[in-house]
Design a protein around this motif. Structure first.
Motif: not given
Length: 415
Positions: A341-353
């Motif tokens: 649907e056009g959304y940007e979805v990123e995995h967020t690792p532990a420790g990333q602000a």
């Protein structure tokens, strides 16, 4: 929690419990900063989040969940779950869904041999359950007879497929976990405590109908295989492919493997094994394919569309979507639906602000010639997005959560 996690009587049970005491879900990789996470960020302003849960006592995993995941939960304006775990209607509807038509009993519909084996196994569980209870459970007023009746008290009125799931949940490991909210329920209780707006993306019927949609011969096969497995475990001639302890360890170590989590998400045991005759293996594959389609893929599509609708309806709100981890892994995930649907979805690792979610802009009003600035209320209460199904009528966990949710009321009473 509905899992094939039966612990054998005698030496097999002692071995498994010894292994559980050694690991207690601990990850050998080191500190939390090294772990992966089950958090994904939906890139927008303000950001929203997907968070993958598992259906185990929250105390077994909470300390391993990265701080940025907890911060995302705390900062989000609205928290959404698969079902509303704190709504009494959810519990009532799921309980009703499991029952046979009025006037029917399990003895009337099951083959005589399977009914007798089922009754014998439940008598065994009831006999063993007092020895499975922990001192902590008894200290909270949770006793074996009460717990057995809460889980299996009305078993002769349940549909066979739900009895199959019930049998899989009547294990020593799972009994010892009763009385502590599972992670999903704990997050729902925390959201209520923090006075966040909450909601659900699925209807009870969408979780219930797929299980009731199995044809009778498939249900009998599944129940028979479940009983055979339990009988073999009791005899010490069978070892389960993975346990609740394995699931917890994979989760705490941030293992993004889809296989074990897909079984937790569907809450349905895997009946496929190499020892089955050819015709039975075909039946097992058909059941596995049906559940994968109905309880994972179709649900992912429906849940993804409803997430999209919520993001579009409330563009100034930050959402925290807490779904079973299996919905975010493998093929045709909820994330895939959003990306299409056009959304940007990123995995967020532990420790990333993570970015702070800002409150909606204030309202500026002029009253009697005076300018006043009023902050937008964050609000409190339940959203009911499953209220308006923009995708039309569909026939969800499944799961599933179902057996878990019938016990949610009992869990809430203890906390």
């Amino acid at each position: 929690m509905v899992h094939p996690g039966w612990v054998c009587l005698l030496h097999s049970s002692l071995l498994l419990l010894a292994r559980a005491r050694q690991s207690r879900g601990a990850c050998p990789l080191g500190g939390k900063s090294e772990l992966n996470s089950f958090l994904w960020t939906i890139k927008r302003d303000p950001p929203s989040y997907f968070f993958g849960t598992i259906h185990v006592p929250y105390t077994r995993v909470w300390d391993f969940i990265p701080e940025n995941s907890k911060k995302a939960f705390q900062q989000s304006h609205i928290v959404y779950f698969e079902l509303d775990l704190t709504d009494p209607y959810t519990i009532s509807a799921l309980t009703s869904c499991q029952l046979l038509p009025q006037g029917e009993n399990l003895q009337d519909v099951l083959p005589r041999d399977i009914y007798r084996r089922l009754k014998r196994h439940l008598e065994y569980v009831k006999l063993m359950m007092p020895s499975w209870m922990t001192p902590d459970q008894r200290g909270k007023g949770l006793y074996a007879d009460y717990l057995f009746n809460a889980i299996a008290g009305n078993w002769e009125r349940k549909r066979p497929v739900w009895v199959m799931l019930m049998v899989n949940s009547l294990t020593e490991v799972d009994i010892k976990s009763r009385g502590v909210p599972v992670l999903d329920l704990y997050l729902a209780q925390e959201a209520e405590r923090l006075r966040k707006q909450t909601g659900a993306v699925e209807k009870v019927e969408e979780q219930c109908h797929p299980l009731n949609g199995l044809n009778f011969s498939q249900v009998i096969f599944a129940l028979n295989q479940t009983l055979l497995q339990q009988e073999s475990l009791r005899a010490g001639s069978f070892q389960i492919p993975y346990t609740t302890e394995d699931l917890i360890k994979h989760y705490n170590c941030g293992d993004l493997s889809s296989i074990i989590f897909n079984h937790d998400t569907s809450q349905v045991p895997n009946f496929i094994n190499a020892t089955l005759p050819a015709h039975e293996r075909i039946t097992a594959q058909e059941i596995d394919s049906y559940f994968r389609q109905e309880l994972i893929y179709k649900r992912n599509e429906r849940m993804g569309r409803r997430v999209k609708d919520l993001l579009e309806e409330y563009p100034d709100k930050s959402f925290f979507f807490a779904f079973g981890a299996g919905h975010f892994m493998g093929n045709n995930t909820v994330i895939d639906v959003l990306r299409r649907e056009g959304y940007e979805v990123e995995h967020t690792p532990a420790g990333q602000a993570i970015n702070n979610a800002t409150d909606p802009p204030p309202r500026i009003r002029i009253i009697n010639g005076y300018i006043t600035v009023e902050p937008q209320p964050r609000g409190h209460g339940r959203f009911s997005h499953a209220r308006t199904d923009t995708s039309g009528a569909h026939c969800l966990f499944c799961p599933l959560l179902a057996l878990l949710l019938t016990l949610a009321v009992h869990m809430i009473r203890l906390h």
